[in-house]
Design a protein around this motif. Structure first.
Motif, PDB file in Angstrom:
ATOM      1  N   PRO A  77       0.800  -1.232   0.000  1.00  0.00           N
ATOM      2  CA  PRO A  77       0.000   0.000   0.000  1.00  0.00           C
ATOM      3  C   PRO A  77       0.833   1.284   0.000  1.00  0.00           C
ATOM      4  CG  PRO A  77      -0.924  -1.571   1.555  1.00  0.00           C
ATOM      5  CD  PRO A  77       0.380  -2.144   1.078  1.00  0.00           C
ATOM      6  N   ASP A  78       2.010   1.278   0.648  1.00  0.00           N
ATOM      7  CA  ASP A  78       2.841   2.482   0.666  1.00  0.00           C
ATOM      8  C   ASP A  78       3.721   2.611  -0.579  1.00  0.00           C
ATOM      9  OD1 ASP A  78       4.896   0.653   1.117  1.00  0.00           O
ATOM     10  OD2 ASP A  78       5.419   1.426   3.093  1.00  0.00           O
ATOM     11  N   GLY A  79       3.697   1.616  -1.459  1.00  0.00           N
ATOM     12  CA  GLY A  79       4.441   1.666  -2.704  1.00  0.00           C
ATOM     13  C   GLY A  79       5.937   1.441  -2.563  1.00  0.00           C
ATOM     14  N   ARG A  80       6.403   0.962  -1.412  1.00  0.00           N
ATOM     15  CA  ARG A  80       7.837   0.808  -1.180  1.00  0.00           C
ATOM     16  C   ARG A  80       8.330  -0.633  -1.271  1.00  0.00           C
ATOM     17  NH1 ARG A  80       8.359   4.043   4.338  1.00  0.00           N
ATOM     18  NH2 ARG A  80      10.147   5.220   3.645  1.00  0.00           N
ATOM     19  N   LYS A  81       7.423  -1.602  -1.302  1.00  0.00           N
ATOM     20  CA  LYS A  81       7.803  -3.011  -1.303  1.00  0.00           C
ATOM     21  C   LYS A  81       6.952  -3.768  -2.322  1.00  0.00           C
ATOM     22  CE  LYS A  81       6.718  -2.723   3.078  1.00  0.00           C
ATOM     23  NZ  LYS A  81       6.731  -1.332   3.441  1.00  0.00           N
ATOM     24  N   VAL A  82       7.516  -4.849  -2.821  1.00  0.00           N
ATOM     25  CA  VAL A  82       6.792  -5.712  -3.753  1.00  0.00           C
ATOM     26  C   VAL A  82       6.834  -7.130  -3.208  1.00  0.00           C
ATOM     27  CG1 VAL A  82       6.709  -6.655  -6.092  1.00  0.00           C
ATOM     28  CG2 VAL A  82       7.419  -4.292  -5.743  1.00  0.00           C
ATOM     29  N   MET A  83       5.665  -7.735  -3.046  1.00  0.00           N
ATOM     30  CA  MET A  83       5.581  -9.138  -2.660  1.00  0.00           C
ATOM     31  C   MET A  83       5.428  -9.944  -3.942  1.00  0.00           C
ATOM     32  SD  MET A  83       2.723 -11.177  -0.365  1.00  0.00           S
ATOM     33  CE  MET A  83       1.453 -10.106  -0.981  1.00  0.00           C
ATOM     34  N   TYR A  84       6.118 -11.074  -4.011  1.00  0.00           N
ATOM     35  CA  TYR A  84       5.945 -11.981  -5.141  1.00  0.00           C
ATOM     36  C   TYR A  84       5.970 -13.399  -4.599  1.00  0.00           C
ATOM     37  CZ  TYR A  84      11.066 -11.998  -4.864  1.00  0.00           C
ATOM     38  OH  TYR A  84      12.355 -12.073  -4.427  1.00  0.00           O
ATOM     39  N   TYR A  85       5.300 -14.290  -5.322  1.00  0.00           N
ATOM     40  CA  TYR A  85       5.184 -15.645  -4.807  1.00  0.00           C
ATOM     41  C   TYR A  85       5.138 -16.665  -5.928  1.00  0.00           C
ATOM     42  CZ  TYR A  85       0.145 -14.973  -5.667  1.00  0.00           C
ATOM     43  OH  TYR A  85      -1.075 -14.716  -6.239  1.00  0.00           O
ATOM     44  N   SER A  86       5.536 -17.875  -5.551  1.00  0.00           N
ATOM     45  CA  SER A  86       5.478 -19.018  -6.454  1.00  0.00           C
ATOM     46  C   SER A  86       4.435 -19.976  -5.891  1.00  0.00           C
ATOM     47  CB  SER A  86       6.855 -19.677  -6.541  1.00  0.00           C
ATOM     48  OG  SER A  86       7.215 -20.213  -5.278  1.00  0.00           O
ATOM     49  N   ASP A  87       4.450 -21.198  -6.357  1.00  0.00           N
ATOM     50  CA  ASP A  87       3.485 -22.174  -5.842  1.00  0.00           C
ATOM     51  C   ASP A  87       3.662 -22.449  -4.353  1.00  0.00           C
ATOM     52  OD1 ASP A  87       2.176 -22.520  -8.256  1.00  0.00           O
ATOM     53  OD2 ASP A  87       3.338 -24.283  -8.828  1.00  0.00           O
ATOM     54  N   TYR A  88       4.907 -22.367  -3.857  1.00  0.00           N
ATOM     55  CA  TYR A  88       5.158 -22.783  -2.483  1.00  0.00           C
ATOM     56  C   TYR A  88       5.947 -21.788  -1.626  1.00  0.00           C
ATOM     57  CZ  TYR A  88       3.509 -27.134  -4.430  1.00  0.00           C
ATOM     58  OH  TYR A  88       2.742 -28.071  -5.053  1.00  0.00           O
ATOM     59  N   ASP A  89       6.336 -20.650  -2.189  1.00  0.00           N
ATOM     60  CA  ASP A  89       7.151 -19.689  -1.444  1.00  0.00           C
ATOM     61  C   ASP A  89       6.648 -18.268  -1.632  1.00  0.00           C
ATOM     62  OD1 ASP A  89       9.375 -21.445  -0.450  1.00  0.00           O
ATOM     63  OD2 ASP A  89       9.567 -21.817  -2.608  1.00  0.00           O
ATOM     64  N   VAL A  90       6.811 -17.452  -0.577  1.00  0.00           N
ATOM     65  CA  VAL A  90       6.452 -16.032  -0.624  1.00  0.00           C
ATOM     66  C   VAL A  90       7.700 -15.224  -0.267  1.00  0.00           C
ATOM     67  CG1 VAL A  90       4.958 -14.218   0.296  1.00  0.00           C
ATOM     68  CG2 VAL A  90       4.085 -16.548   0.109  1.00  0.00           C
ATOM     69  N   PHE A  91       7.986 -14.198  -1.072  1.00  0.00           N
ATOM     70  CA  PHE A  91       9.127 -13.317  -0.864  1.00  0.00           C
ATOM     71  C   PHE A  91       8.650 -11.876  -0.956  1.00  0.00           C
ATOM     72  CE2 PHE A  91      10.840 -17.125  -2.814  1.00  0.00           C
ATOM     73  CZ  PHE A  91      12.027 -17.351  -2.144  1.00  0.00           C
ATOM     74  N   TYR A  92       9.521 -10.956  -0.542  1.00  0.00           N
ATOM     75  CA  TYR A  92       9.268  -9.568  -0.890  1.00  0.00           C
ATOM     76  C   TYR A  92      10.562  -8.888  -1.254  1.00  0.00           C
ATOM     77  CZ  TYR A  92      10.440  -7.410   3.681  1.00  0.00           C
ATOM     78  OH  TYR A  92      11.063  -6.954   4.809  1.00  0.00           O
ATOM     79  N   TYR A  93      10.417  -7.760  -1.941  1.00  0.00           N
ATOM     80  CA  TYR A  93      11.533  -7.008  -2.496  1.00  0.00           C
ATOM     81  C   TYR A  93      11.440  -5.578  -2.015  1.00  0.00           C
ATOM     82  CZ  TYR A  93      14.004  -4.284  -6.069  1.00  0.00           C
ATOM     83  OH  TYR A  93      14.813  -3.402  -6.721  1.00  0.00           O
TER      84      TYR A  93
END
Length: 167
Positions: free
Chosen positions: A82-98
């Motif tokens: 929501p604050d535009g500073r981070k990006v979450m991305y995910y695959s079938d079994y893992d969640v990360f953020y950038y």
């Protein structure tokens, strides 16, 4: 009202930026990426960075080399905080953020980029930001709420999904 520049990926594999006038166009990338016919390309400017998703591959544009580099694969989706500073991305079994600018949110430079949040034993169906500091995702059996603070252990709460009414 001044319009923001738009990004386009040309048929030649070059990333272009078109200014608000809609006419002035300049090449941002020096190295073209291979364009495959009938393949969808999703270009996103998120958290101050430029991402390109093609199929289940995620690329990140490096301004220093003026080229896209492989970032993560396989990826299902990417979601801006929501604050535009981070990006979450995910695959079938893992969640990360950038995080593009670690100084802006008080994390160390060693944590820039792929910050792991969670791993799931079953396939992740969807993921969303609850607010700027928490994400929520569902797999085939649970709803999981996780903080994103990478200092120490990341706290998560797993709530089993109820498939039938039991009353």
């Amino acid at each position: 009202v001044e319009e923001k520049p738009t990004l386009t990926l040309g048929a030649d594999g070059i990333l272009y930026q078109t200014e608000g006038d809609g006419v002035t166009k300049k090449a941002l990338s020096l190295v073209p990426i291979k364009i495959a016919p009938k393949t969808p390309y999703q270009l996103e400017r998120l958290a101050g960075s430029i991402f390109l998703k093609t199929g289940d591959n995620l690329f990140l544009f490096d301004e220093e080399t003026a080229a896209f580099g492989a970032f993560y694969s396989p990826v299902k989706d990417l979601v801006l905080s929501p604050d535009g500073r981070k990006v979450m991305y995910y695959s079938d079994y893992d969640v990360f953020y950038y995080v593009a600018n670690p100084n802006a949110i008080d994390i160390s430079l060693s944590q820039i980029g792929k910050i792991p949040l969670a791993a799931s034993a079953t396939e992740i169906v969807s993921a969303y930001w609850l607010n700027n500091d928490y994400v929520i995702f569902s797999d085939n059996s649970n709803l999981v709420i996780s903080e994103i603070d990478p200092r120490g252990n990341i706290n998560t709460v797993s709530i089993p999904q109820i498939s039938e009414a039991f009353f």
